[in-house]
Scaffold this motif. Structure first.
Motif, PDB file in Angstrom:
ATOM      1  N   LEU A  43      12.202   1.756   3.202  1.00 28.95           N
ATOM      2  CA  LEU A  43      11.276   0.682   3.551  1.00 28.95           C
ATOM      3  C   LEU A  43       9.897   1.252   3.868  1.00 28.95           C
ATOM      4  O   LEU A  43       9.760   2.274   4.534  1.00 28.95           O
ATOM      5  CB  LEU A  43      11.816  -0.110   4.736  1.00 28.95           C
ATOM      6  CG  LEU A  43      13.171  -0.791   4.490  1.00 28.95           C
ATOM      7  CD1 LEU A  43      13.637  -1.529   5.736  1.00 28.95           C
ATOM      8  CD2 LEU A  43      13.099  -1.736   3.307  1.00 28.95           C
ATOM      9  N   GLY A  44       8.891   0.579   3.372  1.00 25.39           N
ATOM     10  CA  GLY A  44       7.521   1.054   3.504  1.00 25.39           C
ATOM     11  C   GLY A  44       7.015   1.752   2.265  1.00 25.39           C
ATOM     12  O   GLY A  44       5.810   1.965   2.120  1.00 25.39           O
ATOM     13  N   ASP A  45       7.920   2.119   1.366  1.00 25.07           N
ATOM     14  CA  ASP A  45       7.528   2.676   0.067  1.00 25.07           C
ATOM     15  C   ASP A  45       7.708   1.561  -0.956  1.00 25.07           C
ATOM     16  O   ASP A  45       8.838   1.211  -1.304  1.00 25.07           O
ATOM     17  CB  ASP A  45       8.405   3.869  -0.285  1.00 25.07           C
ATOM     18  CG  ASP A  45       8.010   4.509  -1.619  1.00 25.07           C
ATOM     19  OD1 ASP A  45       7.267   3.866  -2.390  1.00 25.07           O
ATOM     20  OD2 ASP A  45       8.464   5.633  -1.897  1.00 25.07           O
ATOM     21  N   PRO A  46       6.639   0.952  -1.435  1.00 20.93           N
ATOM     22  CA  PRO A  46       6.760  -0.259  -2.259  1.00 20.93           C
ATOM     23  C   PRO A  46       7.655  -0.101  -3.483  1.00 20.93           C
ATOM     24  O   PRO A  46       8.248  -1.082  -3.933  1.00 20.93           O
ATOM     25  CB  PRO A  46       5.307  -0.542  -2.673  1.00 20.93           C
ATOM     26  CG  PRO A  46       4.475   0.099  -1.622  1.00 20.93           C
ATOM     27  CD  PRO A  46       5.229   1.328  -1.203  1.00 20.93           C
ATOM     28  N   GLY A  47       7.767   1.110  -4.011  1.00 23.58           N
ATOM     29  CA  GLY A  47       8.570   1.307  -5.202  1.00 23.58           C
ATOM     30  C   GLY A  47      10.020   1.630  -4.933  1.00 23.58           C
ATOM     31  O   GLY A  47      10.796   1.810  -5.889  1.00 23.58           O
ATOM     32  N   TRP A  49       0.853  -1.196   0.000  1.00 20.92           N
ATOM     33  CA  TRP A  49       0.000   0.000   0.000  1.00 20.92           C
ATOM     34  C   TRP A  49       0.882   1.237   0.000  1.00 20.92           C
ATOM     35  O   TRP A  49       1.741   1.410   0.869  1.00 20.92           O
ATOM     36  CB  TRP A  49      -0.904  -0.017   1.224  1.00 20.92           C
ATOM     37  CG  TRP A  49      -2.188   0.712   1.038  1.00 20.92           C
ATOM     38  CD1 TRP A  49      -2.873   0.899  -0.128  1.00 20.92           C
ATOM     39  CD2 TRP A  49      -2.969   1.340   2.063  1.00 20.92           C
ATOM     40  NE1 TRP A  49      -4.034   1.596   0.104  1.00 20.92           N
ATOM     41  CE2 TRP A  49      -4.120   1.877   1.431  1.00 20.92           C
ATOM     42  CE3 TRP A  49      -2.812   1.486   3.432  1.00 20.92           C
ATOM     43  CZ2 TRP A  49      -5.095   2.566   2.141  1.00 20.92           C
ATOM     44  CZ3 TRP A  49      -3.796   2.158   4.131  1.00 20.92           C
ATOM     45  CH2 TRP A  49      -4.922   2.702   3.505  1.00 20.92           C
ATOM     46  N   HIS A  50       0.664   2.095  -0.965  1.00 21.60           N
ATOM     47  CA  HIS A  50       1.512   3.275  -1.098  1.00 21.60           C
ATOM     48  C   HIS A  50       1.298   4.207   0.096  1.00 21.60           C
ATOM     49  O   HIS A  50       0.162   4.410   0.556  1.00 21.60           O
ATOM     50  CB  HIS A  50       1.204   4.015  -2.401  1.00 21.60           C
ATOM     51  CG  HIS A  50       2.247   5.016  -2.755  1.00 21.60           C
ATOM     52  ND1 HIS A  50       2.225   6.303  -2.266  1.00 21.60           N
ATOM     53  CD2 HIS A  50       3.353   4.929  -3.524  1.00 21.60           C
ATOM     54  CE1 HIS A  50       3.268   6.962  -2.727  1.00 21.60           C
ATOM     55  NE2 HIS A  50       3.971   6.147  -3.499  1.00 21.60           N
ATOM     56  N   PRO A  51       2.388   4.804   0.610  1.00 20.23           N
ATOM     57  CA  PRO A  51       2.241   5.651   1.803  1.00 20.23           C
ATOM     58  C   PRO A  51       1.351   6.870   1.597  1.00 20.23           C
ATOM     59  O   PRO A  51       0.784   7.376   2.583  1.00 20.23           O
ATOM     60  CB  PRO A  51       3.684   6.059   2.127  1.00 20.23           C
ATOM     61  CG  PRO A  51       4.476   5.766   0.906  1.00 20.23           C
ATOM     62  CD  PRO A  51       3.802   4.620   0.235  1.00 20.23           C
ATOM     63  N   ALA A  52       1.194   7.356   0.373  1.00 23.46           N
ATOM     64  CA  ALA A  52       0.274   8.480   0.163  1.00 23.46           C
ATOM     65  C   ALA A  52      -1.148   8.072   0.508  1.00 23.46           C
ATOM     66  O   ALA A  52      -1.897   8.832   1.137  1.00 23.46           O
ATOM     67  CB  ALA A  52       0.360   8.972  -1.290  1.00 23.46           C
ATOM     68  N   PHE A  53      -1.552   6.868   0.104  1.00 27.69           N
ATOM     69  CA  PHE A  53      -2.865   6.362   0.490  1.00 27.69           C
ATOM     70  C   PHE A  53      -2.937   6.165   2.002  1.00 27.69           C
ATOM     71  O   PHE A  53      -3.926   6.534   2.645  1.00 27.69           O
ATOM     72  CB  PHE A  53      -3.152   5.031  -0.202  1.00 27.69           C
ATOM     73  CG  PHE A  53      -3.503   5.134  -1.655  1.00 27.69           C
ATOM     74  CD1 PHE A  53      -4.520   5.957  -2.096  1.00 27.69           C
ATOM     75  CD2 PHE A  53      -2.810   4.386  -2.598  1.00 27.69           C
ATOM     76  CE1 PHE A  53      -4.851   6.041  -3.432  1.00 27.69           C
ATOM     77  CE2 PHE A  53      -3.128   4.457  -3.937  1.00 27.69           C
ATOM     78  CZ  PHE A  53      -4.148   5.287  -4.361  1.00 27.69           C
ATOM     79  N   THR A  92       7.395   5.951   6.986  1.00 28.25           N
ATOM     80  CA  THR A  92       7.128   4.627   6.422  1.00 28.25           C
ATOM     81  C   THR A  92       8.089   3.597   7.017  1.00 28.25           C
ATOM     82  O   THR A  92       9.190   3.927   7.447  1.00 28.25           O
ATOM     83  CB  THR A  92       7.281   4.641   4.896  1.00 28.25           C
ATOM     84  OG1 THR A  92       8.636   4.952   4.559  1.00 28.25           O
ATOM     85  CG2 THR A  92       6.353   5.667   4.264  1.00 28.25           C
ATOM     86  N   TYR A  93       7.664   2.354   7.018  1.00 26.54           N
ATOM     87  CA  TYR A  93       8.520   1.275   7.520  1.00 26.54           C
ATOM     88  C   TYR A  93       8.071  -0.044   6.901  1.00 26.54           C
ATOM     89  O   TYR A  93       6.967  -0.172   6.367  1.00 26.54           O
ATOM     90  CB  TYR A  93       8.456   1.172   9.048  1.00 26.54           C
ATOM     91  CG  TYR A  93       7.068   0.886   9.599  1.00 26.54           C
ATOM     92  CD1 TYR A  93       6.539  -0.402   9.598  1.00 26.54           C
ATOM     93  CD2 TYR A  93       6.273   1.912  10.118  1.00 26.54           C
ATOM     94  CE1 TYR A  93       5.268  -0.666  10.085  1.00 26.54           C
ATOM     95  CE2 TYR A  93       4.998   1.664  10.606  1.00 26.54           C
ATOM     96  CZ  TYR A  93       4.503   0.375  10.592  1.00 26.54           C
ATOM     97  OH  TYR A  93       3.242   0.122  11.068  1.00 26.54           O
ATOM     98  N   ALA A  94       8.958  -1.018   6.981  1.00 28.52           N
ATOM     99  CA  ALA A  94       8.597  -2.405   6.692  1.00 28.52           C
ATOM    100  C   ALA A  94       8.682  -3.181   7.994  1.00 28.52           C
ATOM    101  O   ALA A  94       9.497  -2.871   8.873  1.00 28.52           O
ATOM    102  CB  ALA A  94       9.519  -3.007   5.644  1.00 28.52           C
ATOM    103  N   GLU A  95       7.840  -4.179   8.116  1.00 26.92           N
ATOM    104  CA  GLU A  95       7.866  -5.014   9.311  1.00 26.92           C
ATOM    105  C   GLU A  95       7.544  -6.452   8.947  1.00 26.92           C
ATOM    106  O   GLU A  95       7.047  -6.748   7.846  1.00 26.92           O
ATOM    107  CB  GLU A  95       6.895  -4.501  10.370  1.00 26.92           C
ATOM    108  CG  GLU A  95       5.422  -4.695  10.055  1.00 26.92           C
ATOM    109  CD  GLU A  95       4.517  -4.283  11.223  1.00 26.92           C
ATOM    110  OE1 GLU A  95       4.990  -4.276  12.373  1.00 26.92           O
ATOM    111  OE2 GLU A  95       3.341  -3.976  10.967  1.00 26.92           O
ATOM    112  N   GLY A 106      -0.124  -0.010  -6.673  1.00 26.75           N
ATOM    113  CA  GLY A 106       0.956   0.785  -7.235  1.00 26.75           C
ATOM    114  C   GLY A 106       0.970   2.222  -6.743  1.00 26.75           C
ATOM    115  O   GLY A 106       0.219   2.634  -5.866  1.00 26.75           O
ATOM    116  N   ASP A 107       1.865   2.986  -7.349  1.00 27.50           N
ATOM    117  CA  ASP A 107       2.039   4.403  -7.034  1.00 27.50           C
ATOM    118  C   ASP A 107       0.860   5.179  -7.608  1.00 27.50           C
ATOM    119  O   ASP A 107       0.600   5.106  -8.814  1.00 27.50           O
ATOM    120  CB  ASP A 107       3.354   4.882  -7.646  1.00 27.50           C
ATOM    121  CG  ASP A 107       3.733   6.286  -7.211  1.00 27.50           C
ATOM    122  OD1 ASP A 107       2.833   7.132  -7.048  1.00 27.50           O
ATOM    123  OD2 ASP A 107       4.941   6.549  -7.057  1.00 27.50           O
ATOM    124  N   PRO A 108       0.130   5.925  -6.783  1.00 24.37           N
ATOM    125  CA  PRO A 108      -1.038   6.643  -7.321  1.00 24.37           C
ATOM    126  C   PRO A 108      -0.671   7.633  -8.417  1.00 24.37           C
ATOM    127  O   PRO A 108      -1.496   7.907  -9.299  1.00 24.37           O
ATOM    128  CB  PRO A 108      -1.626   7.352  -6.096  1.00 24.37           C
ATOM    129  CG  PRO A 108      -0.533   7.354  -5.076  1.00 24.37           C
ATOM    130  CD  PRO A 108       0.290   6.127  -5.336  1.00 24.37           C
TER     131      PRO A 108
END
Length: 757
Positions: A599-603, A333-337, A643-646, A424-426
């Motif tokens: 991390l946390g930004d899928p792209g 899920w993109h961090p902007a969303f 943002t982060y990944a976990e 994806g990226d909005p």
């Protein structure tokens, strides 16, 4: 061509004409026939000379909940063994109508496959909708669920992990609970109570007080068919106290409702508590009816089935309400969303819910979905439909949903389109604008209710996110580019250029979309009690679905960058100032060939090992999960810090590098940030434990380590963050925000972030 036309005419001659329901005459079982009469009248059906006859009659049926619909001329007969079955038959009619016509060619016989098909309604302040509903509105919603095939309505007890009341409640919670139970019972639907155990139980006074509270509640209700006692989430009742308390409460329950079920869960338990739980079930206590499996449960329903060994049935309690920090998180899920729409957005997810059902449901007896209002209305209906028929075609579920609530086939496409909006990226997802144009072009029936505004709100919100994110991304790219030119153009010019870039306004379309969003939010507050704003609508908190308050949240790093630029300009000489500004403009270390992961930004996390993925692992037990913490760029946090990944429970969070220079030294910098977890982490590099701090002492916190020179001798490097095994709760807290792998020698300096708390 001629042969095809002849065949079509022949088929048309054989098929009976659709049943004309413009003036239906309805008779039979009082409750079901009156419900069908009211719903048809809402759609414009009148009275007078009968255009069709609808009979709802009790008749023996091979299944307890099944129904049969047969036609003879202008007469349609719905028959079933029970009132509940007749209600289901009425729902079938409403879900297959075209206007006021009912195409009907052959007798229909249908019955549900799963024993339990329900959803939860919480009349409490945390709920994003229902606490603002009148008893009449709640009754209408329960009717909707019953017509759709629900056979159990689970009502949260008035005492839960929440304030006792809220300013938006039109009636006290106790009155609302009684009204909901009366409605469900009147429809022939089972009444269930979700009863959190919130005390510290010791077998004495606190246990007696809990039993007295339950007895007082049960004494107000017309019927109770099931009582749900969670081990945690909410509460913290370990198995050593859960089972004695459940036994005590079972006596209270069955003194008033002898045939009622009692269900318990393993929510919140760590590995040791799980072992203790199953040791208790091995003794086969007769007062336990089933075990339910919900959020914050560290093992799957299939593992419960295996460990219970057939002693008790297993039931699902899936979280259909939340998009992140949840049992079924939105993948990538993109961090902007995430920043704008939050944890409880309007969230139709047909593909995700189907994948979750396919993975979780086998062997279970059904599900009662965990809901926090109307934001997950589609998901709730989809789980009910899959409980009725696990093999149901998703397209047919959507078509029936559209006919039932919108009166136009076009709305069937919307749930999948909105789910695709989140992929994806909005900025690059042009489908978002196509979705909005499609929604705007639909003409729902005049009788369609608040669900129209619900999906329009999401479509507009997604378009607003896309518009604002494209603008924010462009502003930030320009500002950082100018800062990187500081050595050539001077510190003053670079700082001024960055400020100019960040000052560029939003587009006129942003204002137009924002205006539409506010209007739709107000419409939803009036029609569906939906609280999309704290101040405007009375929501309990922005995290509880009030994402209108986040519509204009900052999406670039202007605040953090402005502070850093000011500090750089305070340096004593021009050379130092320009070097500092250039570094601010290159947070990734591009100039030094640093390998960077946001991390946390899928792209922008190329080295993150993603794992199994949503379709194979919808609960994220074997998949890296992207998230955002509770802060915003407006507070001075960089987006990359937010943002982060976990990874959950025992699954490691892993970054994998290949093609590294075998004889080169590397320095590691990483940013440990996220939510406020104080949990120990260990870090290994190719299996070798590094001297990294176990406990985070600040949020965010930068860690810098010189890696052993031989660590990447094979050209491959695996960085693995792990936490102690056996944890309970949601299994969360292993959160890393940013990683830089720096080839040495290098002038790159690890960013020194401030403490923002």
């Amino acid at each position: 061509m001629i042969a095809g036309a002849v065949l079509a005419l022949a088929v048309a001659a054989v098929l009976p004409a659709p049943l004309d329901l413009t003036r239906p005459c309805i008779a039979g079982e009082a409750v079901a026939s009156e419900l069908l009469r009211r719903r048809l009248a809402e759609r414009g059906a009148g009275t007078g000379d009968c255009t069709a006859y609808l009979r709802l009659v009790a008749r023996d049926d091979p299944t307890a909940e099944g129904f049969t619909i047969a036609r003879s001329g202008r007469t349609l007969t719905i028959s079933a063994r029970s009132r509940r079955g007749l209600v289901y038959g009425a729902g079938w009619v409403l879900g297959h109508m075209d206007g006021l016509s009912l195409p009907f060619a052959a007798t229909v016989r249908d019955a549900p496959k799963q024993k339990v098909r329900g959803t939860q309604i919480g009349y409490r302040p945390k709920n994003n909708s229902y606490d603002a509903w009148t008893p009449e509105m709640l009754a209408r919603q329960i009717e909707d669920f019953a017509l759709w095939g629900a056979n159990r309505i689970q009502i949260i007890a008035p005492r839960s992990d929440d304030a006792p009341t809220s300013p938006v409640m039109p009636v006290p919670p106790e009155k609302a609970v009684v009204a909901m139970a009366e409605t469900a019972h009147g429809l022939g639907i089972e009444v269930a109570i979700f009863y959190p155990l919130l005390g510290d139980y010791d077998g004495g006074a606190s246990d007696r007080a809990e039993a007295d509270r339950l007895d007082a509640l049960l004494g107000t209700l017309p019927a109770v068919d099931a009582l749900y006692l969670p081990g945690g989430d909410p509460g913290h009742t370990q198995p050593t106290r859960l089972f004695p308390m459940a036994k005590r409460l079972s006596r209270v329950l069955r003194a008033r409702f002898p045939r009622a079920e009692l269900l318990i869960s393993t929510q919140g338990f760590d590995a040791a508590a799980l072992d203790a739980f199953f040791a208790e079930t091995d003794r086969r206590p007769p007062w336990v009816s089933a075990v339910f499996v919900g959020p914050q449960t560290r093992i799957a329903a299939s593992d419960h089935l295996r460990r219970l060994g057939g002693r008790y049935p297993v039931e699902l309690y899936p979280d259909t309400a939340h998009a992140m920090q949840a049992q079924l998180p939105v993948p990538d899920w993109h961090p902007a969303f995430a920043l704008v729409e939050g944890r409880e957005p309007v969230n139709p997810r047909p593909a995700a819910m189907r994948a979750a059902f396919a993975r979780m449901a086998p062997g279970t007896r059904g599900a009662v979905s965990y809901s926090e209002g109307v934001n997950d209305d589609w998901n709730v209906h989809q789980w009910l439909a899959m409980g009725w028929n696990p093999d149901a075609d998703p397209a047919e579920i959507a078509a029936r949903h559209a006919r039932t609530y919108f009166g136009t086939a076009g709305f069937a496409a919307i749930p999948a389109m909105l789910e695709d909006n989140w992929r994806g990226d909005p900025a690059g997802n042009e489908g978002i604008d196509r979705t909005l144009a499609f929604v705007d072009g639909l003409n729902p029936a005049p009788w369609a209710g608040w669900r129209v505004a619900l999906y329009r709100y999401r479509a507009v919100q997604d378009a607003l996110v896309r518009e604002r994110w494209r603008r924010a991304r462009a502003r930030q790219a320009e500002a950082l580019y100018v800062l990187r030119q500081a050595p050539a153009i001077g510190a003053g010019a670079a700082a001024a250029g960055a400020a100019h870039a960040f000052a560029k306004p939003e587009t006129p379309r942003t204002a137009e979309l924002l205006g539409r969003l506010v209007a739709l939010a107000d419409e939803l507050r009036a029609a569906a009690g939906m609280q999309l704003s704290v101040e405007r609508h009375g929501a309990s908190d922005w995290r509880r679905g009030a994402n209108l308050d986040r519509a204009q949240v900052l999406l670039d790093d202007r605040e953090a960058t402005t502070r850093a630029v000011a500090a750089a300009l305070d340096l004593p000489d021009e050379a130092a100032r320009t070097r500092a500004l250039a570094a601010i403009g290159d947070p990734w270390g591009m100039a030094a060939l640093v390998l960077h992961d946001d991390l946390g930004d899928p792209g922008n996390q190329p080295h993150l090992v993603r794992g199994a993925g949503e379709m194979a692992d919808p609960q994220g037990w074997r998949t890296a999960i992207d998230g955002v913490n509770d802060h915003t760029p407006g507070e001075g946090w960089r987006l990359a810090e937010i943002t982060y990944a976990e990874a959950l429970y025992e699954h490691p969070l892993t970054l994998r590098y290949t093609g590294l220079a075998a004889n080169r030294a590397y320095r590691l910098c990483y940013l440990r940030a996220g939510e406020d977890y104080a949990l120990p982490l260990t870090l290994t590099a190719n299996g070798r434990r590094l001297d990294a701090p176990a406990i985070r002492t600040a949020n965010p916190q930068v860690v810098e380590i010189d890696l052993p020179r031989d660590i990447a001798a094979t050209g491959t490097l695996d960085l693995v963050w792990q936490r102690p095994p056996g944890i309970g709760g949601g299994g969360r807290g292993r959160q890393i925000a940013e990683v830089w792998l720096v080839p040495e020698p290098s002038v790159f300096t690890c960013p020194q972030t401030g403490v923002h708390q």
